[in-house]
Design a protein around this motif. Structure first.
Motif, PDB file in Angstrom:
ATOM      1  N   HIS A 281      -2.836   0.424 -11.505  1.00 39.80           N
ATOM      2  CA  HIS A 281      -1.930  -0.393 -10.683  1.00 39.80           C
ATOM      3  C   HIS A 281      -2.709  -1.508 -10.011  1.00 39.80           C
ATOM      4  CE1 HIS A 281      -3.732   2.283  -7.733  1.00 39.80           C
ATOM      5  NE2 HIS A 281      -3.095   3.314  -8.254  1.00 39.80           N
ATOM      6  N   ARG A 282      -1.990  -2.544  -9.668  1.00 43.70           N
ATOM      7  CA  ARG A 282      -2.577  -3.706  -8.994  1.00 43.70           C
ATOM      8  C   ARG A 282      -1.532  -4.311  -8.073  1.00 43.70           C
ATOM      9  NH1 ARG A 282      -3.781  -6.197 -13.148  1.00 43.70           N
ATOM     10  NH2 ARG A 282      -2.207  -7.836 -13.216  1.00 43.70           N
ATOM     11  N   THR A 283      -1.940  -4.712  -6.883  1.00 47.86           N
ATOM     12  CA  THR A 283      -1.024  -5.347  -5.938  1.00 47.86           C
ATOM     13  C   THR A 283      -1.533  -6.741  -5.585  1.00 47.86           C
ATOM     14  OG1 THR A 283      -2.130  -4.584  -3.921  1.00 47.86           O
ATOM     15  CG2 THR A 283      -0.501  -3.095  -4.909  1.00 47.86           C
ATOM     16  N   SER A 284      -0.603  -7.624  -5.233  1.00 49.60           N
ATOM     17  CA  SER A 284      -0.996  -8.967  -4.800  1.00 49.60           C
ATOM     18  C   SER A 284       0.108  -9.588  -3.970  1.00 49.60           C
ATOM     19  CB  SER A 284      -1.307  -9.868  -6.006  1.00 49.60           C
ATOM     20  OG  SER A 284      -0.145 -10.034  -6.813  1.00 49.60           O
ATOM     21  N   LEU A 285      -0.287 -10.554  -3.155  1.00 53.49           N
ATOM     22  CA  LEU A 285       0.671 -11.385  -2.411  1.00 53.49           C
ATOM     23  C   LEU A 285       0.527 -12.818  -2.899  1.00 53.49           C
ATOM     24  CD1 LEU A 285       0.339 -10.171   1.301  1.00 53.49           C
ATOM     25  CD2 LEU A 285       2.018  -9.472  -0.411  1.00 53.49           C
ATOM     26  N   ARG A 286       1.661 -13.473  -3.113  1.00 52.94           N
ATOM     27  CA  ARG A 286       1.654 -14.867  -3.545  1.00 52.94           C
ATOM     28  C   ARG A 286       2.342 -15.694  -2.458  1.00 52.94           C
ATOM     29  NH1 ARG A 286       3.035 -14.416 -10.083  1.00 52.94           N
ATOM     30  NH2 ARG A 286       1.626 -12.639 -10.486  1.00 52.94           N
ATOM     31  N   PRO A 287       1.568 -16.416  -1.640  1.00 55.81           N
ATOM     32  CA  PRO A 287       2.163 -17.164  -0.526  1.00 55.81           C
ATOM     33  C   PRO A 287       2.845 -18.439  -0.988  1.00 55.81           C
ATOM     34  CG  PRO A 287      -0.209 -17.519  -0.594  1.00 55.81           C
ATOM     35  CD  PRO A 287       0.097 -16.499  -1.660  1.00 55.81           C
ATOM     36  N   VAL A 288       3.860 -18.857  -0.260  1.00 61.28           N
ATOM     37  CA  VAL A 288       4.531 -20.121  -0.587  1.00 61.28           C
ATOM     38  C   VAL A 288       3.710 -21.309  -0.110  1.00 61.28           C
ATOM     39  CG1 VAL A 288       6.801 -19.040  -0.469  1.00 61.28           C
ATOM     40  CG2 VAL A 288       5.915 -20.246   1.540  1.00 61.28           C
TER      41      VAL A 288
END
Length: 603
Positions: A281-288
């Motif tokens: 598994h892998r998590t990430s945040l993609r900011p605007v």
């Protein structure tokens, strides 16, 4: 509800937030997954229906179907979880909104008592996925939980109608139910943040023990407006903050206001018995917007389809909020709410008292002195360095009223004595860090919510920051010897133990919001429905008379701590007002990596 990248309080664009920008990230992430032949599940994790003037316009019957439900349909959402604020406009409005949804709306620990619920207990999706060269059918179960305290916070709307159950008890049962239905994977939509590391009854922020429940494969967290992965939870037991793992399971918490898209990637494998297990598994945040301060030159572009969908409401809200309601000769701002007089808070407190006094006439409470409690609603913190009240002298429009008081609360009143006032102020002062000479730290404890810093207009008192906090965040007494509040006076004299007061306050605090320890010991006074923003508007327009509290001394000051300094973290625009901090010999340190202005104060 921040649908557009726009600040309706300042009537300016804001490139750091907005669903119109998040939508472009969603479309891009879906395209990436499609190119890899991956299965996609798109979910919302609650508190999406309220928070800006556009949210109030969206639920007006003539504007149906609800524009957010239409946007969710446009983007192909699979499930919507409910948050505590989604109940803030009342059950009738919530039911009507849910009826417009094109996908399941889920709330597993909210149980309707007076009617059939409009939301679902859980949802099960059977979806085709690629496994090697094969097409396989995966059965995915989704449940959603929110703080059980919602039943108290919205008690004036939910009492006798909705019961909220414990998050962990509900989740354990839902995992059992969903696995019994043959679900291969279970996703938890947790409108709850990271708090205590061990299970406790009725936790508000329960993600850590929630992730420890066997049978949950992935979680989406929320409520606290913080982010994960990221450094906001560094060093917390059972949490790998940089990788977005809690008890080894993938968790994303994408902040607030449409500022980021949270993405969880799961790689699954067959088990020997023909089932499925998460192999990687892998998590990430993609900011605007790469910079939370909104200063980046390259924010994500707005999605043209959603811009078009929201255009009518957007223009109407700008028109409505431009309507004049009064005048002010003062600069109303919240840059220094935690250390210097906040004229917006004084204005709000006076308006509350002016609205309350007529309802005390010819009652047993008529002869009691009236006080008024209020707290900053825009104070930076987790919402970023742009999130401050800032109203210049001159004409006051409706948007300025919303800027001074952002929450759609209602007026309440209680009768208190000295002990309740003392506990109230001690809990309020818990937002501060302990300050010691030679050990410089920030003024505010980042783990505490700034909207729990109540000031009580009409009395005066000192706050001694050299002392530890008397109460923890749950309102539990830490040590009876700890005391920060001293010299509580009314009309220049110490308050007697048996002296009583009427205090005007908001429904959130009166219903137990913030876990203040006095709530269960005070006598409430029945009032009709009096929305706060209407009260403030009527006070500014002259419909309500000027209240004596408006001219009273500012309630608090800090006790001197020789040799001690602290760092105030505030908005960059505070530079223009720094003369108001003269008593602290302020020194501008500069801006931190989030765009907050750091000012050194000498106590």
């Amino acid at each position: 509800m921040n649908l557009c990248g726009f600040d309706y309080y300042s009537d300016t664009s804001d490139p750091s937030i907005g669903f119109t920008r998040t939508a472009n990230l969603i479309r891009a992430a879906r395209s990436e997954a499609d190119a890899q032949g991956a299965l996609v599940l798109l979910c919302d994790n609650g508190d999406s229906l309220q928070g800006t003037p556009l949210g109030e316009w969206a639920v007006e019957p003539e504007n149906a179907p609800h524009i957010l439900m239409r946007a969710f349909a446009e983007l192909g959402y699979d499930a919507i979880g409910l948050g505590n604020h989604d109940f803030g406009l009342g059950l009738e409005t919530l039911d009507r909104t849910i009826a417009d949804a094109a996908c399941p709306v889920i709330c597993s620990n909210a149980h309707r008592q007076d009617a059939e619920p409009s939301w679902q207990d859980h949802a099960v999706f059977t979806r085709a996925a690629c496994y090697g060269e094969q097409q396989v059918a995966l059965k995915i179960g989704v449940f959603s939980v929110l703080p059980p305290q919602t039943a108290k916070w919205e008690g004036h709307r939910l009492h006798g109608k909705v019961v909220m159950g414990d998050i962990l008890t509900c989740a354990a049962q839902k995992v059992t139910d969903l696995r019994a239905l043959g679900c291969d994977l279970v996703l938890a939509l947790g409108h709850t943040g990271l708090g205590p590391t061990e299970p406790q009854p009725d936790l508000e922020n329960a993600i850590i023990p929630l992730a420890g429940i066997e049978g949950i494969d992935a979680l989406i967290a929320g409520h606290s407006h913080l982010t994960l992965p990221g450094n906001a939870h560094d060093g917390v037991e059972h949490v790998d903050a940089s990788r977005g793992l809690v008890h080894g399971k993938p968790v994303v918490m994408p902040g607030a206001f449409g500022s980021s898209l949270g993405v969880i990637d799961l790689a699954i494998n067959r088990t020997e018995n023909g089932g499925w297990t998460v192999q990687d598994h892998r998590t990430s945040l993609r900011p605007v917007c790469p910079s939370k301060s909104g200063m980046s030159s390259e924010p994500v572009a707005e999605d043209p389809d959603l811009v078009k969908l929201f255009a009518k409401g957007h223009l109407e809200i700008r028109r409505r909020t431009a309507q004049p309601v009064g005048q002010t000769d003062q600069h109303l701002h919240s840059y220094f709410s935690f250390c210097a007089p906040d004229r917006g808070l004084v204005l709000t407190a006076a308006a509350q008292a002016a609205a309350l006094r007529p309802f005390l006439q010819d009652t047993p409470f008529a002869a009691l002195p009236v006080l008024s409690a209020t707290a900053p609603s825009k104070f930076g913190g987790r919402a970023g360095p742009r999130f401050f009240t800032d109203v210049l002298p001159g004409q006051i429009c409706l948007r300025h009223v919303n800027d001074v008081y952002a929450f759609p609360n209602e007026l309440r009143a209680v009768v208190v004595a000295r002990e309740e006032i003392s506990d109230w102020l001690e809990m309020s002062a818990a937002v501060f860090n302990q300050i010691m000479p030679g050990q410089e730290t920030t003024l505010i404890d980042s783990s505490r919510a700034g909207h729990n810093f109540d000031i009580i207009q009409g009395i005066t008192y000192q706050i001694d920051l050299s002392q530890p906090s008397r109460f923890d965040a749950s309102g539990r007494l830490i040590d009876p010897a700890y005391r920060r509040i001293w010299n509580i006076c009314f009309d220049g004299h110490p308050i007697a133990a048996d002296q009583q007061f009427v205090v005007a306050l908001n429904n959130y605090r009166a219903n137990g919001g913030g876990h203040f320890p006095f709530v269960d010991r005070v006598k409430p006074i029945a009032l009709p429905i009096l929305p706060f923003q209407r009260v403030l508007r009527d006070y500014l327009s002259g419909v309500l008379p000027q209240d004596p509290l408006h001219q009273m001394p500012y309630p608090f000051e800090f006790a001197p701590i020789p040799g001690a300094t602290t760092l105030l973290r505030t908005g960059p625009k505070a530079r223009t007002c720094i003369a108001e901090l003269k008593k602290y010999d302020p020194y501008v340190v500069g801006e931190d990596d989030e765009g907050f202005l750091l000012i050194r104060l000498t106590l």
